[in-house]
Design a protein around this motif. Structure first.
Motif, PDB file in Angstrom:
ATOM      1  N   LEU A   1       0.836  -1.196   0.000  1.00 13.36           N
ATOM      2  CA  LEU A   1       0.000   0.000   0.000  1.00 13.36           C
ATOM      3  C   LEU A   1       0.875   1.252   0.000  1.00 13.36           C
ATOM      4  CD1 LEU A   1      -2.889   1.235   0.339  1.00 13.36           C
ATOM      5  CD2 LEU A   1      -2.499   1.137   2.807  1.00 13.36           C
ATOM      6  N   VAL A   2       0.531   2.205  -0.847  1.00 11.31           N
ATOM      7  CA  VAL A   2       1.256   3.474  -0.925  1.00 11.31           C
ATOM      8  C   VAL A   2       0.328   4.581  -0.436  1.00 11.31           C
ATOM      9  CG1 VAL A   2       2.407   5.130  -2.424  1.00 11.31           C
ATOM     10  CG2 VAL A   2       2.653   2.669  -2.853  1.00 11.31           C
ATOM     11  N   ALA A   3       0.742   5.281   0.616  1.00 13.46           N
ATOM     12  CA  ALA A   3      -0.052   6.384   1.157  1.00 13.46           C
ATOM     13  C   ALA A   3       0.858   7.239   2.022  1.00 13.46           C
ATOM     14  CB  ALA A   3      -1.230   5.864   1.983  1.00 13.46           C
ATOM     15  N   ASP A   4       0.563   8.538   2.098  1.00 15.23           N
ATOM     16  CA  ASP A   4       1.364   9.424   2.938  1.00 15.23           C
ATOM     17  C   ASP A   4       1.301   9.000   4.395  1.00 15.23           C
ATOM     18  OD1 ASP A   4       2.093  10.934   0.737  1.00 15.23           O
ATOM     19  OD2 ASP A   4       0.443  12.367   0.989  1.00 15.23           O
ATOM     20  N   LEU A   5       0.106   8.640   4.859  1.00 16.66           N
ATOM     21  CA  LEU A   5      -0.088   8.120   6.212  1.00 16.66           C
ATOM     22  C   LEU A   5      -0.687   6.726   6.069  1.00 16.66           C
ATOM     23  CD1 LEU A   5      -1.549  11.300   7.964  1.00 16.66           C
ATOM     24  CD2 LEU A   5       0.775  10.389   8.177  1.00 16.66           C
ATOM     25  N   LYS A   6       0.178   5.725   6.020  1.00 14.71           N
ATOM     26  CA  LYS A   6      -0.288   4.377   5.715  1.00 14.71           C
ATOM     27  C   LYS A   6      -1.228   3.849   6.797  1.00 14.71           C
ATOM     28  CE  LYS A   6       2.451   1.378   3.741  1.00 14.71           C
ATOM     29  NZ  LYS A   6       3.455   0.310   3.468  1.00 14.71           N
ATOM     30  N   GLY A   7      -0.907   4.106   8.076  1.00 11.26           N
ATOM     31  CA  GLY A   7      -1.779   3.643   9.150  1.00 11.26           C
ATOM     32  C   GLY A   7      -3.177   4.220   9.034  1.00 11.26           C
ATOM     33  N   GLN A   8      -3.261   5.512   8.734  1.00 14.45           N
ATOM     34  CA  GLN A   8      -4.575   6.135   8.582  1.00 14.45           C
ATOM     35  C   GLN A   8      -5.325   5.555   7.391  1.00 14.45           C
ATOM     36  OE1 GLN A   8      -4.506  10.399   8.244  1.00 14.45           O
ATOM     37  NE2 GLN A   8      -6.720  10.576   8.367  1.00 14.45           N
ATOM     38  N   ARG A   9      -4.617   5.295   6.297  1.00 10.96           N
ATOM     39  CA  ARG A   9      -5.280   4.728   5.118  1.00 10.96           C
ATOM     40  C   ARG A   9      -5.790   3.315   5.404  1.00 10.96           C
ATOM     41  NH1 ARG A   9      -8.879   5.334   1.740  1.00 10.96           N
ATOM     42  NH2 ARG A   9      -8.646   4.296  -0.285  1.00 10.96           N
ATOM     43  N   LEU A  10      -5.018   2.520   6.136  1.00  7.01           N
ATOM     44  CA  LEU A  10      -5.478   1.185   6.525  1.00  7.01           C
ATOM     45  C   LEU A  10      -6.738   1.280   7.378  1.00  7.01           C
ATOM     46  CD1 LEU A  10      -2.029  -0.422   7.378  1.00  7.01           C
ATOM     47  CD2 LEU A  10      -3.575  -1.170   5.558  1.00  7.01           C
ATOM     48  N   PHE A  11      -6.731   2.217   8.318  1.00  8.87           N
ATOM     49  CA  PHE A  11      -7.923   2.435   9.143  1.00  8.87           C
ATOM     50  C   PHE A  11      -9.128   2.775   8.280  1.00  8.87           C
ATOM     51  CE2 PHE A  11     -10.525   5.962  10.757  1.00  8.87           C
ATOM     52  CZ  PHE A  11     -11.262   5.287  11.722  1.00  8.87           C
ATOM     53  N   GLU A  12      -8.962   3.668   7.331  1.00  5.43           N
ATOM     54  CA  GLU A  12     -10.082   4.092   6.491  1.00  5.43           C
ATOM     55  C   GLU A  12     -10.623   2.932   5.653  1.00  5.43           C
ATOM     56  OE1 GLU A  12      -8.471   8.708   5.919  1.00  5.43           O
ATOM     57  OE2 GLU A  12      -8.156   7.198   4.360  1.00  5.43           O
ATOM     58  N   LEU A  13      -9.733   2.109   5.117  1.00  7.55           N
ATOM     59  CA  LEU A  13     -10.172   0.972   4.307  1.00  7.55           C
ATOM     60  C   LEU A  13     -10.943  -0.041   5.143  1.00  7.55           C
ATOM     61  CD1 LEU A  13      -6.923   0.492   2.184  1.00  7.55           C
ATOM     62  CD2 LEU A  13      -9.153   1.263   1.323  1.00  7.55           C
ATOM     63  N   ASP A  14     -10.427  -0.341   6.341  1.00  4.68           N
ATOM     64  CA  ASP A  14     -11.111  -1.307   7.201  1.00  4.68           C
ATOM     65  C   ASP A  14     -12.437  -0.744   7.719  1.00  4.68           C
ATOM     66  OD1 ASP A  14      -8.999  -2.963   6.785  1.00  4.68           O
ATOM     67  OD2 ASP A  14      -8.101  -2.722   8.760  1.00  4.68           O
ATOM     68  N   ARG A  15     -12.456   0.525   8.057  1.00  6.25           N
ATOM     69  CA  ARG A  15     -13.703   1.154   8.531  1.00  6.25           C
ATOM     70  C   ARG A  15     -14.774   1.116   7.448  1.00  6.25           C
ATOM     71  NH1 ARG A  15     -13.307   7.354   8.674  1.00  6.25           N
ATOM     72  NH2 ARG A  15     -13.266   6.798   6.459  1.00  6.25           N
ATOM     73  N   ASP A  16     -14.384   1.396   6.212  1.00  4.81           N
ATOM     74  CA  ASP A  16     -15.365   1.376   5.125  1.00  4.81           C
ATOM     75  C   ASP A  16     -15.941  -0.022   4.929  1.00  4.81           C
ATOM     76  OD1 ASP A  16     -14.865   4.048   4.801  1.00  4.81           O
ATOM     77  OD2 ASP A  16     -13.581   3.812   3.033  1.00  4.81           O
ATOM     78  N   ARG A  17     -15.119  -1.055   5.095  1.00 13.19           N
ATOM     79  CA  ARG A  17     -15.631  -2.424   4.997  1.00 13.19           C
ATOM     80  C   ARG A  17     -16.578  -2.736   6.147  1.00 13.19           C
ATOM     81  NH1 ARG A  17     -14.210  -5.766   0.449  1.00 13.19           N
ATOM     82  NH2 ARG A  17     -12.341  -4.874  -0.464  1.00 13.19           N
ATOM     83  N   LEU A  18     -16.238  -2.269   7.349  1.00 14.83           N
ATOM     84  CA  LEU A  18     -17.078  -2.546   8.519  1.00 14.83           C
ATOM     85  C   LEU A  18     -18.496  -2.012   8.332  1.00 14.83           C
ATOM     86  CD1 LEU A  18     -14.554  -1.822  11.406  1.00 14.83           C
ATOM     87  CD2 LEU A  18     -15.744  -3.990  11.045  1.00 14.83           C
ATOM     88  N   ARG A  19     -18.636  -0.947   7.587  1.00 11.27           N
ATOM     89  CA  ARG A  19     -19.962  -0.360   7.405  1.00 11.27           C
ATOM     90  C   ARG A  19     -20.861  -1.227   6.526  1.00 11.27           C
ATOM     91  NH1 ARG A  19     -20.404   4.188   9.888  1.00 11.27           N
ATOM     92  NH2 ARG A  19     -22.575   4.281   9.213  1.00 11.27           N
ATOM     93  N   ARG A  20     -20.268  -2.183   5.798  1.00 16.15           N
ATOM     94  CA  ARG A  20     -21.041  -2.940   4.814  1.00 16.15           C
ATOM     95  C   ARG A  20     -21.041  -4.449   5.086  1.00 16.15           C
ATOM     96  NH1 ARG A  20     -18.318  -2.831   0.341  1.00 16.15           N
ATOM     97  NH2 ARG A  20     -16.497  -1.600   0.893  1.00 16.15           N
ATOM     98  N   ILE A  21     -20.722  -4.851   6.301  1.00 16.86           N
ATOM     99  CA  ILE A  21     -20.559  -6.285   6.544  1.00 16.86           C
ATOM    100  C   ILE A  21     -21.884  -6.981   6.825  1.00 16.86           C
ATOM    101  CG2 ILE A  21     -18.202  -6.033   7.366  1.00 16.86           C
ATOM    102  CD1 ILE A  21     -19.237  -6.359  10.209  1.00 16.86           C
TER     103      ILE A  21
END
Length: 311
Positions: A45-65
């Motif tokens: 994964l390429v992102a300026d703040l990788k930890g924050q981007r991982l959080f955002e990706l996982d949070r978005d999945r949690l909303r649709r489980i």
């Protein structure tokens, strides 16, 4: 989508979660199962703040489980997993918990027991998969006693994974997402850290800070499961939540409430007078588990707590 939550920072936990996800995928289709860090591909994964981007990706999945299946074991459950449990439960998603811990917990030697050290986990679980003792001894021709012991645990783990898959397949159709409860005006739920002495380590709030301060009752209650249900409802009805995140990692109850608040848009902050930073290759330093760090405001002093509550 079935979301498999697990502790990241141990290879055996990652392997166990991957085996569970694989079995679910074979029954439901691989596109119906999400395994964090595997499916977000952290290393590439390429992102300026990788930890924050991982959080955002996982949070978005949690909303649709469709459901959350979480691996939770030991007296210190992973705080990131607990955050995910709170998030899913607040939205009304079924939660299946798999634990390899055969201990029960109580706050008094003869007091009522719970499956987990924080009874919030017990009451939020739709189903708990566990075994009350070590696996049944097996006999392996020519095997050492160590190989025999490994086989006992391997067999028990296989049974647990099968039970998780069966539980997921038996879940009824999920109802529409649970709407956020109405909030009681000018109320704050304060969750202390069990690691900070005395038990209520959260700094005291000056008079007139807020009309109503609510505190948990489950750790001293004669009926901890009933009290845990009350604590959960009281926290979700409060205007704001502030937790004491002190300890080697965010305490389970605090992490659960942070997840619930994140899911419903409820303001939540953590009192964190001292940080322990974690470092991973290519990722910004985190002062808590990334699922916690990017869900809650960090407050470092009692005055900051007071200011945030009054804002």
């Amino acid at each position: 989508m079935y979301y498999v939550a697990h502790r990241l920072f141990a290879a055996h936990d990652r392997a166990l979660a991957a085996r569970l996800a694989d079995r679910l995928g074979r029954k439901l289709g691989v596109d119906q199962v999400f395994l964090p860090f595997c499916d977000t591909d952290e290393e590439d994964l390429v992102a300026d703040l990788k930890g924050q981007r991982l959080f955002e990706l996982d949070r978005d999945r949690l909303r649709r489980i469709r459901a959350l299946i979480a691996i939770v074991h030991g007296p210190s459950p992973d705080d990131g997993v607990c955050m995910e449990i709170g998030y899913a439960a607040a939205l009304g998603a079924p939660v299946i918990l798999l634990t390899t811990d055969f201990q029960d917990y109580s706050t008094a030697i003869h007091g009522p027991r719970t499956v987990f050290p924080d009874p919030l986990l017990d009451i939020l679980a739709t189903r708990i998969i566990r075994f009350p003792r070590l696996g049944t001894p097996t006999e392996l021709p020519g095997g050492s006693r160590f190989a025999d012991f490994a086989a006992r645990n391997h067999t028990q783990t296989e049974h647990a994974l099968d039970a998780c898959v069966d539980a997921a397949l038996q879940l009824p159709a999920r109802p529409p997402a649970t709407p956020a409860p109405s909030r009681d005006a000018d109320t704050v739920f304060t969750e202390p850290s069990p690691y900070a002495p005395p038990h209520n380590g959260l700094p005291g709030l000056p008079p007139n800070t807020v009309s109503t301060i609510r505190r948990p009752t489950r750790f001293e209650a004669a009926a901890p499961l009933t009290a845990a249900r009350h604590d959960w409802a009281a926290a979700l009805r409060s205007t704001r939540i502030v937790v004491d995140a002190s300890g080697p990692e965010t305490p389970p109850g605090a992490a659960i409430l942070i997840g619930a608040a994140c899911a419903t848009g409820q303001p939540v902050a953590m009192y964190l007078p001292r940080s322990t930073y974690t470092h991973a290759a290519g990722r910004e330093p985190n002062h808590r588990n990334l699922m916690i760090q990017y869900s809650a405001v960090a407050l470092r002093t009692p005055s900051e707590v007071t200011t945030w509550i009054k804002a």
